[in-house]
Design a protein around this motif. Structure first.
Motif, PDB file in Angstrom:
ATOM      1  N   UNK A  87       0.853  -1.187   0.000  1.00 35.99           N
ATOM      2  CA  UNK A  87       0.000   0.000   0.000  1.00 35.99           C
ATOM      3  C   UNK A  87       0.887   1.235   0.000  1.00 35.99           C
ATOM      4  N   UNK A  88       0.657   2.125  -0.941  1.00 40.74           N
ATOM      5  CA  UNK A  88       1.361   3.399  -1.000  1.00 40.74           C
ATOM      6  C   UNK A  88       0.452   4.483  -0.429  1.00 40.74           C
TER       7      UNK A  88
ATOM      8  N   UNK B  72      -4.573  -5.522   5.673  1.00 40.96           N
ATOM      9  CA  UNK B  72      -4.089  -6.626   4.853  1.00 40.96           C
ATOM     10  C   UNK B  72      -2.678  -6.416   4.317  1.00 40.96           C
ATOM     11  N   UNK B  73      -2.165  -5.204   4.367  1.00 46.56           N
ATOM     12  CA  UNK B  73      -0.860  -4.898   3.772  1.00 46.56           C
ATOM     13  C   UNK B  73       0.272  -5.559   4.548  1.00 46.56           C
TER      14      UNK B  73
ATOM     15  N   UNK C  15      -1.946  -0.761  11.719  1.00 45.84           N
ATOM     16  CA  UNK C  15      -0.557  -1.160  11.473  1.00 45.84           C
ATOM     17  C   UNK C  15       0.131  -1.643  12.743  1.00 45.84           C
ATOM     18  N   UNK C  16      -0.581  -1.601  13.868  1.00 45.81           N
ATOM     19  CA  UNK C  16      -0.034  -2.153  15.107  1.00 45.81           C
ATOM     20  C   UNK C  16      -0.356  -3.643  15.149  1.00 45.81           C
ATOM     21  N   UNK C  17       0.587  -4.454  14.656  1.00 48.09           N
ATOM     22  CA  UNK C  17       0.361  -5.890  14.542  1.00 48.09           C
ATOM     23  C   UNK C  17       1.588  -6.639  15.035  1.00 48.09           C
TER      24      UNK C  17
ATOM     25  N   UNK D 141       4.176  -5.203  10.059  1.00 44.43           N
ATOM     26  CA  UNK D 141       4.155  -4.647   8.722  1.00 44.43           C
ATOM     27  C   UNK D 141       5.456  -3.880   8.499  1.00 44.43           C
ATOM     28  N   UNK D 142       5.990  -3.968   7.294  1.00 46.51           N
ATOM     29  CA  UNK D 142       7.230  -3.262   6.949  1.00 46.51           C
ATOM     30  C   UNK D 142       6.867  -1.843   6.530  1.00 46.51           C
ATOM     31  N   UNK D 143       7.388  -0.849   7.228  1.00 44.99           N
ATOM     32  CA  UNK D 143       7.042   0.549   6.973  1.00 44.99           C
ATOM     33  C   UNK D 143       8.242   1.275   6.383  1.00 44.99           C
TER      34      UNK D 143
END
Length: 463
Positions: A134-135, A385-386, A411-413, A418-420
């Protein structure tokens, strides 16, 4: 040839005293041990080297990748590497093309802290594959084609000085377009104030009643739309187009790409349409097209041709080519001549005047529209899902509190991190501890892959 570091020696398939480096492509990341061979002047010639002890070598045999490592007080990045062979004892042999080297000095002010933070990032880089990217596009992504922040509103009014807008800014914000030394508000700051007043049904004064504020909002959006349309040229490639072209191969291998943009402009839309075609784009909402004779036609966005692996485009704050009917709530996208279509903007079904479909960022939201809620719901799903999220030109401003909450929640998983990756404007010196953008992200997410290289360079090598 000579070694980039005098203490590097090879021992079989591993390297003793070698440099720990991150290697990344668009859809993979790994840690490896680096042995570089360089000429006397590395900026004027190709470089060759080996990287070994990777989780998987084969994934880097095709396509390009970047290598980054910290050496003393310098963050070094080899931008556009490509593999030439895989040697059993030495690892992956690669080439760095001439000139594709970035050297970023670590600021002496916070050298120890910055180095520690970079090493924390490296420790998180396990062998991973990304299939759902996701962008997230902020205003900084359009900085090459549009003025940013307060400059956009100032330039817009300089091109066409609208008396009522200028007077409102002078009265309410104490700013004067003729005085460059006086701070000037941004477009969103002004629109946000007007929007909250309208939502609360609270006028500012007798002069700025609800009716005058409604007219002012309409004029501001009209002037912005005119300013952007006059400067749009879909035939000229920009960073958006370059990024779309680079993503094409990833998508053709069934990679999933989505965009969440906080911008009103159409640069992303035009680039994706140019590279992928309209049939591969999905805007989620049940839009009708509004052509230049004022007639509406259905746009098939969902439910058909799912095998096309469509690219979802979520414009969380709306778009300059979106309109909505306040009576029947049909949503429209202008499909042809924007100037002409907007001059005849009545609903084909009930002839009600169509309204702008914009939701400026706010710290509160008193009343929401069902279409806005739909956009939010799909954005929530995409973030959940990202497995990789790339922020481009987004400062993580507290002004957009709703979106910050959404990011933190989805994004807190801890069980499935998740790669940020964060792409900000190009910098010559690296100080992650005092740089406002990197520090905002670090405080909010923890260790992130921070890339102060600018959208223009990243779009050519999005890894």
């Amino acid at each position: 040839m000579k070694s980039a570091s005098t203490n590097i020696t090879r021992q079989g398939s591993q390297t003793s005293g070698s440099i720990l480096a991150t290697i990344s492509s668009l859809n993979y990341t790994d840690l490896g041990y680096l042995n570089i061979e360089i000429g006397e002047n590395p900026k004027d010639t190709e470089m060759t080297g080996y990287i070994n002890h990777l989780g998987n070598y084969d994934r880097y045999l095709e396509g390009n990748f970047s290598i980054r490592f910290l050496e003393n007080d310098t963050l070094v990045e080899y931008i556009n590497c490509y593999a030439i062979e895989l040697e059993q004892d030495q690892g992956l042999r690669f080439i760095v093309p001439k000139g594709d080297i970035r050297v970023l000095k670590v600021s002496k002010n916070n050298e120890n802290q910055t180095q520690k933070m970079i090493k924390q990032i490296q420790n998180l880089m396990s062998s991973r594959q990304y299939g759902n990217i996701v962008f997230v596009m902020g205003a900084g992504a359009s900085i090459d084609v549009l003025p940013g922040g307060a400059d956009l509103l100032r330039k817009m009014l300089e091109a066409d000085p609208h008396t009522e807008i200028c007077r409102f800014i002078t009265d309410v914000f104490k700013a004067d377009i003729k005085k460059e030394e006086v701070p000037f508000p941004s477009f969103n700051q002004v629109l946000n104030v007007i929007d909250i007043a309208l939502e609360r049904e609270e006028g500012f004064s007798a002069e700025y009643s609800l009716e005058s504020l409604r007219k002012l909002k309409k004029n501001m959006i009209g002037e912005l739309r005119k300013y952007l349309i006059d400067r749009a040229n879909p035939n000229v490639d920009n960073s958006y187009t370059e990024l779309a072209q680079q993503l094409k191969a990833f998508k053709e291998k069934s990679g999933k790409i989505s965009f969440i943009t906080l911008n009103y402009d159409l640069y992303l839309d035009e680039a994706l349409n140019k590279v992928f075609g309209t049939e591969f784009l999905e805007y989620v909402l049940p839009f009708q097209s509004l052509n230049d004779n004022g007639k509406g036609n259905d746009i098939q966005n969902t439910g058909e041709k799912e095998n096309l692996n469509k690219i979802k485009i979520i414009k969380l704050h709306g778009s300059l080519d979106w309109l909505i009917c306040p009576t029947c709530f049909n949503a429209f996208r202008v499909s042809e001549n924007l100037h002409k279509a907007l001059s005849r903007r009545t609903c084909p079904a009930d002839h009600t005047e169509l309204k702008e479909f914009l939701f400026p960022p706010t710290k509160e939201r008193i009343e929401v529209h069902s279409h806005w809620t739909s956009l939010q719901g799909v954005a929530d799903q995409l973030l959940r899902q990202a497995d990789k999220v790339v922020f481009i030109g987004f400062s993580l401003s507290e002004d957009d509190a709703h979106f910050r909450f959404k990011l933190k929640k989805h994004l807190h998983r801890p069980e499935n991190p998740v790669y940020i990756q964060v792409v900000s404007r190009e910098k010559k010196e690296f100080d992650i501890a005092t740089d406002a953008v990197s520090w905002n992200y670090w405080q909010f997410f923890g260790p992130i892959d921070y890339r102060p290289i600018g959208f223009k360079l990243f779009s050519k090598h999005p890894y």
